[in-house]
Each structure stands twice: as structure tokens, then as C-alpha cells.
Design an enzyme around this catalytic site. Structure first.
Site, PDB file in Angstrom:
ATOM      1  N   GLY A  81     -12.923  -3.377   1.536  1.00 32.30           N
ATOM      2  CA  GLY A  81     -14.421  -2.691   1.498  1.00 32.30           C
ATOM      3  C   GLY A  81     -14.717  -1.889   0.437  1.00 32.30           C
TER       4      GLY A  81
ATOM      5  N   LYS B 284     -16.492 -14.377   3.854  1.00 31.08           N
ATOM      6  CA  LYS B 284     -17.378 -13.291   4.408  1.00 31.08           C
ATOM      7  C   LYS B 284     -18.808 -13.434   3.386  1.00 31.08           C
ATOM      8  CE  LYS B 284     -13.577 -10.269   5.680  1.00 31.08           C
ATOM      9  NZ  LYS B 284     -13.200  -8.938   4.945  1.00 31.08           N
TER      10      LYS B 284
ATOM     11  N   ARG C 284       0.751  -1.257  -0.039  1.00 31.31           N
ATOM     12  CA  ARG C 284      -0.048  -0.090   0.094  1.00 31.31           C
ATOM     13  C   ARG C 284       0.776   1.206  -0.008  1.00 31.31           C
ATOM     14  NH1 ARG C 284      -5.139  -1.681   3.817  1.00 31.31           N
ATOM     15  NH2 ARG C 284      -6.483  -2.078   1.800  1.00 31.31           N
TER      16      ARG C 284
ATOM     17  N   GLY D  84      -8.177  -8.197   0.296  1.00 32.23           N
ATOM     18  CA  GLY D  84      -7.048  -8.292   0.874  1.00 32.23           C
ATOM     19  C   GLY D  84      -6.342 -10.131   0.856  1.00 32.23           C
TER      20      GLY D  84
HETATM   21  P1  ADP Z   1     -10.943 -11.339   0.724  1.00 30.83           P
HETATM   22  O1  ADP Z   1     -10.041 -10.862   1.822  1.00 30.83           O
HETATM   23  O2  ADP Z   1      -9.897 -11.777  -0.475  1.00 30.83           O
HETATM   24  O3  ADP Z   1     -12.319 -10.408   0.389  1.00 30.83           O
HETATM   25  P2  ADP Z   1     -12.153 -13.143   2.590  1.00 30.83           P
HETATM   26  O4  ADP Z   1     -11.886 -12.427   3.784  1.00 30.83           O
HETATM   27  O5  ADP Z   1     -13.856 -13.392   2.211  1.00 30.83           O
HETATM   28  O6  ADP Z   1     -11.367 -12.897   1.220  1.00 30.83           O
HETATM   29  O7  ADP Z   1     -11.859 -14.745   2.888  1.00 30.83           O
HETATM   30  C1  ADP Z   1     -10.730 -15.194   3.023  1.00 30.83           C
HETATM   31  C2  ADP Z   1     -10.740 -16.431   3.860  1.00 30.83           C
HETATM   32  O8  ADP Z   1     -11.485 -17.257   3.488  1.00 30.83           O
HETATM   33  C3  ADP Z   1      -9.195 -16.974   3.916  1.00 30.83           C
HETATM   34  O9  ADP Z   1      -8.666 -16.998   5.277  1.00 30.83           O
HETATM   35  C4  ADP Z   1      -9.681 -18.440   3.892  1.00 30.83           C
HETATM   36  O10 ADP Z   1      -8.887 -19.315   4.534  1.00 30.83           O
HETATM   37  C5  ADP Z   1     -11.102 -18.481   4.116  1.00 30.83           C
HETATM   38  N1  ADP Z   1     -11.634 -19.499   3.603  1.00 30.83           N
HETATM   39  C6  ADP Z   1     -11.997 -19.797   2.231  1.00 30.83           C
HETATM   40  N2  ADP Z   1     -12.806 -21.175   1.966  1.00 30.83           N
HETATM   41  C7  ADP Z   1     -12.999 -21.421   2.973  1.00 30.83           C
HETATM   42  C8  ADP Z   1     -13.726 -22.659   3.338  1.00 30.83           C
HETATM   43  N3  ADP Z   1     -14.333 -23.494   2.341  1.00 30.83           N
HETATM   44  N4  ADP Z   1     -13.971 -22.791   4.833  1.00 30.83           N
HETATM   45  C9  ADP Z   1     -13.651 -21.859   5.833  1.00 30.83           C
HETATM   46  N5  ADP Z   1     -12.535 -20.768   5.371  1.00 30.83           N
HETATM   47  C10 ADP Z   1     -12.390 -20.620   4.151  1.00 30.83           C
HETATM   48 MG    MG Z   2     -10.451 -10.732   4.110  1.00 32.50          MG
END
Ligand code: ADP
Ligand code: MG
Length: 406
Positions: free
Chosen positions: A383, A201, A39, A360
Site C-alpha cells: 500500500g 486489485k 522484510r 507483495g
Molecule cells: P501485488 O501484490 O503485486 O500488488 P495483486 O495483489 O494486485 O498484486 O494481485 C496478485 C494476484 O492477482 C495474484 O494472486 C494472481 O493470481 C492474481 N491474478 C493475476 N491475473 C489474474 C487473472 N487474470 N484472473 C484472476 N486473478 C489474477
Molecule cells: Mg497482493
């Protein structure tokens, strides 16, 4: 939106809102180290351009969530150090307070091309409440305002929103590029537009999936996101992440999608996993096995997409004119559950179309596989990226649009 070309910055003090919210880690002997300076480096084009044009820069950023108190562990002092390493020719002062007498004296002492970095603006309680007093105190430090903090552009805070109304304002190069790229793929994408949505999420991303069902050609679901969809289709999900409320959302989204065999405009095809990797816990030495199909037995969790799914998703990515990816396909931080995310990351890296990645953890996944330079646009927002895709107006961007003329 006004940009740097619209400001006459030579010899003038410019308050630049940057996003220096870099992840920190404890180093040797308790020293605080910057775990990832992506960043900080992302703000350099704007900083370098303003310096070259003779501006005097007052940099302001938040770091984490000190909640309006001075938290020594969340000082921007280590960031000032890193900035000095990245810009060895620049004179960079550090102001130990966000606003006030000392900050004013340091900003008034700036020569052309010199910088002062203010202390963490969230040490001030008025930052997150968008207090007009704090906005005025920030505005008093400069004559012009540039917002380059895309990662914080969805916040209506004093340094991102309030101050934009008090000074002639413009977007920095990073903010401009993020908004252009992300709105570009929604408004006039090279088709087919393929969206891959994963991560954990679910509730945060329902609106993103909804928007892509309207503007994309294909939406592919992975990560923990897929279980509400699989559950809504009548499959068993075992102990996988899945709550009743999300299943209800998934039902609505499935109803909006096109029939796979007769796609209709405005209704993307929605693809869900056809096989999974299951495990008994989130660990490198977890018991795990490959499931031929998607019926997760009791006592097991779905923790990655299977190879058949990764292959199907990969073929869509290969044919795409535009790819947007947000959210890992599995718990990739643990070795047994990394293959699906790796396969999708490699497919995105090789894709001939325009490739855009946001989030992230998705960015860390790319870095984990050494592929961060292989995508066309790696968004610095979390976000903010998601809100822009949902079609929401970002408070910080809106404030710039209404800004006065220099
Ligand atoms: P981003 O930051 O790219 O938007 P998120 O914060 O939504 O992504 O999600 C990332 C997390 O989701 C990772 O830490 C990963 O371990 C978790 N994750 C992905 N698939 C699964 C799953 N099937 N069960 C539990 N956790 C998961
Ligand atoms: Mg995340």
C-alpha cells in the site's frame, strides 16, 4: 526529510520503527515459522549502522492484524529468534509487552550497541487509532526516534506517526531509499518510462494507472486488471474478473491516454493485451487454451496474457530507460497461467534501464522464478508504494518532515 546523518545517536536510546511484518507459516508440530524474512533483512542496514555508532536500540513493529488484542500466534518472539540468527554478535532482548514497566526496564538496561525488540505493537488497541497515550508510552522508552518501516509508512498509527512528534526524529536507510527511488522515477526518470500494471486489485490501482498516464511514456496492462479495459473497448470477457464500476474507470483512463500513433506529452500510450490464455478455473489441472485475440467465450476466464502480448510488452521493456512493474500478468501461482508473468519478469530482469518492482505478489512472482536479485529496486511496500506513486503524502514520512531538531 531528516536522515540518520542528522542524529547524534552514540550512547543514546533510539526507538526504531521497523517493518517486521513477515509472512508466517505453520511448521512441524504446530511451531510458527517465518515463511519469508525479506522484510527483516531489509531493516539490517539501519540496525547495523546504529549499532556501529553506539546507539542503544529499542525496536518496535507490528505483525499482521491482532486488532488490539494479545494473539499468541502473532507474537514477535519468533522474529526475535530470527534476528539473533541474522545478528549473531548482538545482544538482543525480547520485551513481552509493547510498552509498560517491563519494556521500560529492558530499554533502560541497554548498553551501547545492544537491542531490545518489543512485542507486537498492534496488541495495543491504541496503535491503529494513533492514541496519544500509546505514543507517549513509546516515546518514554527512548530519547530519539527513527522510522525505517516503509511498508507501514502510509499508516497514521502511534508507532509510525504519533511518536514522531514527541522525539527528535529521522528516517532510516530503508525508508530513505524507498522514498528516493520511487519519487525519483516519477519526478526525473530516465526515459522512456515504462509502467507495467497487473494483479487483481483493480479498484486499488486505478489512481496508480492514472498517475502513470501523466508521467510515463507507456503504460501496459496485464493480469485481471485488463478485463475492464477490454470490456470498455467492446470485447467479451466471459467469466473473467470484471465489474461494471471498474469498466467505468477504465473508460476514463482510456480517454486520457495518447493516441498510439501521435503521442502527446503528459499522456502515455496505454497498451492492453492482444491475446490471452483462458481457463475454466484456478487450478494446476484446469482446462485451458490459448486464445488468438481477446474475445473470452462464456464459461471461460482470462487468466494470463498470451505470448504475442508478452512479446510486445517485452520489446517496450527492453527499450525503456526506467521500468516500474506492479502486479502479476496472470494467475502465475497455477502452472497453466504462469508464462506471461514469467516472460515479463525475465524481460524486467534483463532490461538495461533502471528496474523497480513493487507489490507483495509481484515480489513473490520474482522469487518464484528466481529473479529477485535481478532487479535494481524491489520495494518492501504494498500500500505504501502505491500511495507514493499516486502522489499522496505518506503520514509517517510527513510526520518526520515536521519533526524537531535533535
Ligand atoms: P501485488 O501484490 O503485486 O500488488 P495483486 O495483489 O494486485 O498484486 O494481485 C496478485 C494476484 O492477482 C495474484 O494472486 C494472481 O493470481 C492474481 N491474478 C493475476 N491475473 C489474474 C487473472 N487474470 N484472473 C484472476 N486473478 C489474477
Ligand atoms: Mg497482493
Amino acid at each position: 526529510m531528516r536522515g540518520l546523518d542528522d542524529l547524534d545517536v552514540g550512547g543514546r536510546r533510539v526507538l526504531v520503527r521497523v517493518d517486521f511484518n513477515a509472512p508466517l507459516a505453520a511448521g512441524p508440530e504446530g511451531a510458527i515459522e517465518i515463511a519469508d524474512d525479506t522484510r527483516i533483512r531489509a531493516a539490517l542496514p539501519t540496525i547495523e549502522e546504529l549499532r556501529a555508532r553506539g546507539a542503544r536500540l529499542v525496536l518496535v513493529s507490528h505483525l499482521d492484524r491482532p486488532e488490539g488484542r494479545r494473539v499468541p500466534g502473532l507474537s514477535l518472539a519468533p522474529i526475535a529468534e530470527r534476528l539473533r540468527e541474522l545478528l549473531p554478535d548482538a545482544r538482543i532482548a525480547f520485551a513481552p509487552d509493547p510498552v509498560g514497566e517491563r519494556s521500560r526496564a529492558l530499554s533502560e538496561a541497554l548498553g551501547d550497541g545492544e537491542l531490545v525488540l518489543l512485542e507486537n505493537v498492534r496488541f495495543e488497541p491504541g496503535e491503529t487509532t494513533n492514541d496519544p497515550e500509546l505514543a507517549r508510552a513509546l516515546a518514554e522508552l527512548a530519547e530519539l526516534y527513527v522510522n525505517d518501516a516503509f511498508g507501514a509508512a502510509h499508516r497514521s498509527h502511534a508507532s509510525t506517526e504519533g511518536v514522531a512528534h514527541l522525539l527528535p526524529s529521522a528516517a532510516g536507510r530503508l525508508l530513505e531509499r524507498e522514498v528516493k527511488t520511487l519519487t525519483g522515477i516519477l519526478d526525473h526518470p530516465e526515459r522512456p518510462l515504462v509502467a507495467i500494471v497487473g494483479g487483481s486489485k483493480v479498484a486499488d490501482k486505478i489512481a496508480v494507472i492514472d498517475r502513470f498516464l501523466q508521467v510515463a511514456d507507456v503504460v501496459m496492462i496485464g493480469g485481471a486488471m485488463c478485463f475492464p479495459f477490454l470490456c470498455a473497448q467492446g470485447h467479451t470477457v466471459g467469466e473473467s474478473l470484471c465489474c461494471e464500476e471498474d469498466v467505468e474507470h477504465a473508460r476514463h483512463l482510456l480517454a486520457r491516454a495518447s493516441d498510439t500513433h501521435s503521442p502527446q506529452p503528459g499522456h502515455a500510450r496505454l497498451l492492453v493485451p492482444s491475446d490471452l490464455v483462458i481457463g475454466d478455473r484456478l487450478a494446476d489441472d484446469a482446462r485451458h487454451r490459448v486464445l488468438d485475440g481477446v474475445e473470452v467465450p462464456a464459461g471461460w476466464m482470462g487468466l494470463d496474457i498470451g505470448s504475442d502480448t508478452a512479446g510486445r510488452y517485452g520489446r517496450e521493456i527492453e527499450r525503456a530507460g526506467t521500468v516500474f512493474w506492479n502486479g502479476p500478468m496472470g494467475a502465475f501461482e497455477f502452472a497453466p497461467f504462469a508464462a506471461g508473468t514469467r516472460a515479463v519478469a525475465e524481460a524486467v530482469a534483463k532490461a538495461p534501464g533502471l528496474t523497480v518492482v513493487g507489490g507483495g505478489d509481484s515480489a513473490s512472482a520474482l522469487a518464484h522464478f528466481g529473479l529477485e536479485d535481478a532487479v535494481d529496486h524491489l520495494s518492501t511496500g504494498g500500500g505504501a508504494t502505491l500511495e507514493l506513486i499516486e502522489g499522496r503524502t505518506l503520514a509517517g514520512v510527513h510526520a518526520l518532515e515536521g519533526a524537531g531538531v535533535a
